[in-house]
Design an enzyme around this catalytic site. Structure first.
Site, PDB file in Angstrom:
ATOM      1  N   HIS A   1     -17.554 -27.143   5.092  1.00 18.30           N
ATOM      2  CA  HIS A   1     -16.838 -27.068   3.810  1.00 18.30           C
ATOM      3  C   HIS A   1     -15.331 -26.982   4.045  1.00 18.30           C
ATOM      4  CE1 HIS A   1     -20.528 -25.504   1.324  1.00 18.30           C
ATOM      5  NE2 HIS A   1     -20.545 -26.799   1.502  1.00 18.30           N
TER       6      HIS A   1
ATOM      7  N   HIS B   1     -22.273 -25.340   7.427  1.00 15.32           N
ATOM      8  CA  HIS B   1     -21.585 -25.604   6.160  1.00 15.32           C
ATOM      9  C   HIS B   1     -20.272 -24.828   6.028  1.00 15.32           C
ATOM     10  CE1 HIS B   1     -25.329 -27.572   5.238  1.00 15.32           C
ATOM     11  NE2 HIS B   1     -25.009 -27.812   3.985  1.00 15.32           N
TER      12      HIS B   1
ATOM     13  N   GLU C   1     -30.518 -16.698  -2.683  1.00 18.19           N
ATOM     14  CA  GLU C   1     -29.760 -16.572  -1.438  1.00 18.19           C
ATOM     15  C   GLU C   1     -29.313 -15.142  -1.137  1.00 18.19           C
ATOM     16  OE1 GLU C   1     -27.336 -20.038  -0.433  1.00 18.19           O
ATOM     17  OE2 GLU C   1     -25.920 -18.662   0.487  1.00 18.19           O
TER      18      GLU C   1
ATOM     19  N   ARG D   1     -26.620 -23.545 -23.835  1.00 15.87           N
ATOM     20  CA  ARG D   1     -27.110 -22.423 -23.002  1.00 15.87           C
ATOM     21  C   ARG D   1     -28.345 -22.769 -22.176  1.00 15.87           C
ATOM     22  NH1 ARG D   1     -25.681 -19.557 -27.713  1.00 15.87           N
ATOM     23  NH2 ARG D   1     -23.592 -18.680 -27.456  1.00 15.87           N
TER      24      ARG D   1
ATOM     25  N   GLU E   1     -28.568 -33.378   7.252  1.00 12.17           N
ATOM     26  CA  GLU E   1     -29.337 -32.278   6.639  1.00 12.17           C
ATOM     27  C   GLU E   1     -30.788 -32.292   7.131  1.00 12.17           C
ATOM     28  OE1 GLU E   1     -27.743 -29.997   5.006  1.00 12.17           O
ATOM     29  OE2 GLU E   1     -26.199 -30.835   3.687  1.00 12.17           O
TER      30      GLU E   1
ATOM     31  N   ASN F   1     -27.399 -23.060   5.198  1.00 13.12           N
ATOM     32  CA  ASN F   1     -25.983 -23.415   5.276  1.00 13.12           C
ATOM     33  C   ASN F   1     -25.483 -23.523   6.708  1.00 13.12           C
ATOM     34  OD1 ASN F   1     -25.174 -23.712   2.555  1.00 13.12           O
ATOM     35  ND2 ASN F   1     -25.515 -21.527   2.300  1.00 13.12           N
TER      36      ASN F   1
ATOM     37  N   LYS G   1     -29.550 -25.260  -6.880  1.00 12.50           N
ATOM     38  CA  LYS G   1     -28.099 -25.003  -6.816  1.00 12.50           C
ATOM     39  C   LYS G   1     -27.387 -26.132  -7.537  1.00 12.50           C
ATOM     40  CE  LYS G   1     -27.475 -22.298  -2.620  1.00 12.50           C
ATOM     41  NZ  LYS G   1     -26.854 -22.281  -1.287  1.00 12.50           N
TER      42      LYS G   1
END
Ligand code: NAD
Ligand code: GLY
Length: 368
Positions: free
Chosen positions: A249, A245, A234, A118, A182, A242, A140
């Site tokens: 993606h 992105h 976010e 955890r 980036e 992003n 992230k």
């Protein structure tokens, strides 16, 4: 060494930037809890840097977990091998997981740290330019699903990020270029003067000039730390990170993970976002062309794959994490240096963007 801070109240942490930090036992010791450390790396990075890191950790009980290399392995099966390694060596809750590698390793090791018993302590040691300027900062973590990039994961902040600029000397040129995508992104979304600096320093960056690289990493990390500090989960401004992105993606998922590098897909995707911003009348064609030239100077693709139709893009973009209530939100440029996230655009402008002739744009640039 330069130290930046990501300000997130009790989850705040430093980003150390400098040469040979990998061997700094004193820095590592400040952020390790307990006596057990698990280093997660891959079969490309481990032969280069694992021994140096292990010797800096001589006082700890260290398990090294070496994964196969590649975006295609950023999945459940590989994640399971991290848990196998941790449980097999009886790591307890006072273990520190250290990611040693690029963004794929950082995202997977971070997700494993978030889940193992955890949640255990976590340190990022990013070794690609892309991971140094982006993925190691901000928490992230996650893995890909066959239907979508980074669709399974968690926000989980590290205790520290150690950026050893010297590790970039072994990075293949194609990977360096992918990281520059980036870096350019920060100029486009929030730091227009940085674009001028990048234009002036692109040759030095691609020649691995340590002074230029360190300056670019510091400025990029400072921008990322500001944005993450303002919006960790976010719900607002972080989505501007992003840029490109959503289109990118779609390219990565459609082409098969690893065929186009993440930074390459982001570059071509960002050009699509620039084209759409241009069609909306928010930036002009000279500004779009200037940005395209910068991506080309960085050695990046600016034309999406010829085999991808507008329908392919729309199908993949429908599972983007920025979809809200069925509405696709896009990151676009209201001006160069000012990104916005919006679902309010005419559908025909999106369609025209998806079917635009990007190869013709490049041909025109080359003839100017
Ligand atoms: P990567 O991790 O696949 O690394 C690229 C290649 O370089 C790999 O073959 C790797 O083994 C090799 N490599 C790494 N360091 C090296 C070194 N110093 N010398 C020689 N070779 C080295 O790719 P990446 O571009 O670092 O990261 C891309 C990943 O990051 C994608 O999965 C993307 O989704 C993710 N990402 C995450 C975030 C985030 O906020 N978490 C942000 C951007 C990207
Ligand atoms: N790379 C996007 C983010 O960290 O939010």
């Amino acid at each position: 060494m330069q130290t930046l801070q990501v300000d997130l109240a009790e989850r705040s942490y430093p980003i150390y930037i400098g040469a040979d930090l990998l061997q700094r036992a004193d820095l590592l010791a400040q952020h390790i809890v307990g006596r057990q450390v698990a280093i997660v790396s891959n079969e490309t990075v481990a032969p280069l840097y694992l021994a140096a890191l292990e010797s800096a950790l001589a006082g700890y009980r260290v398990t090294s977990i070496v994964l196969p290399d590649g975006e295609a392995f950023k999945n459940w099966q590989t994640l399971q091998t991290i848990f196998d390694g941790l449980l097999g060596a009886r790591h307890d809750r006072r273990t520190t997981v250290i990611a040693l590698g690029g963004g794929v390793i950082g995202d997977m090791a971070g997700f494993a740290a978030a889940c193992y018993q955890r949640g255990v302590n976590f340190i990022q040691i990013p070794t690609t330019l892309l991971s140094q300027v982006d993925s190691s900062v901000g928490g992230k973590t996650g893995i890909n699903h066959p239907l979508g990039k980074n669709m399974v994961g968690a926000f989980y902040q590290p205790q520290a990020v150690l950026i050893d600029t010297r590790s970039l000397v072994t990075l293949p040129p194609r990977e360096l270029s992918a990281g520059l995508a980036e870096v350019i992104k920060y100029g486009l979304i929030c730091d227009e003067p940085f674009l001028g600096w990048l234009e002036a320093n692109m040759t030095a960056l691609r020649a691995l000039d340590q002074v230029a690289l360190t300056a670019a990493i510091e400025r990029s990390c400072a921008a990322k730390a500001r944005v993450v500090g303002a919006d960790e989960r976010e719900s607002g401004v972080r989505a501007t990170l992003n840029l490109g992105h959503t289109f990118g993606h779609a390219i990565e998922t459609h082409m098969g993970y690893g065929v186009w590098l993440h930074g390459e897909a982001v570059a071509a995707g960002t050009v699509m976002a620039l084209e759409m911003s241009c069609r909306l009348g928010w930036i002009d064609s000279n500004e779009r062309d200037r940005c395209m030239r910068l991506f080309l100077a960085a050695g990046l693709p600016v034309v999406p794959p010829a085999e991808m139709t507008p329908e392919h893009f729309l199908e993949h973009m429908a599972v983007d994490k920025k979809v809200q209530d069925g509405q696709l939100r896009l990151v676009l440029l209201r001006a160069v240096g000012e990104a916005v996230v919006t679902s309010e655009y005419p559908r025909d402008i999106l369609n025209a963007t998806l079917s635009a002739d990007y190869a013709a744009l490049v041909a025109r640039l080359n003839n100017q």
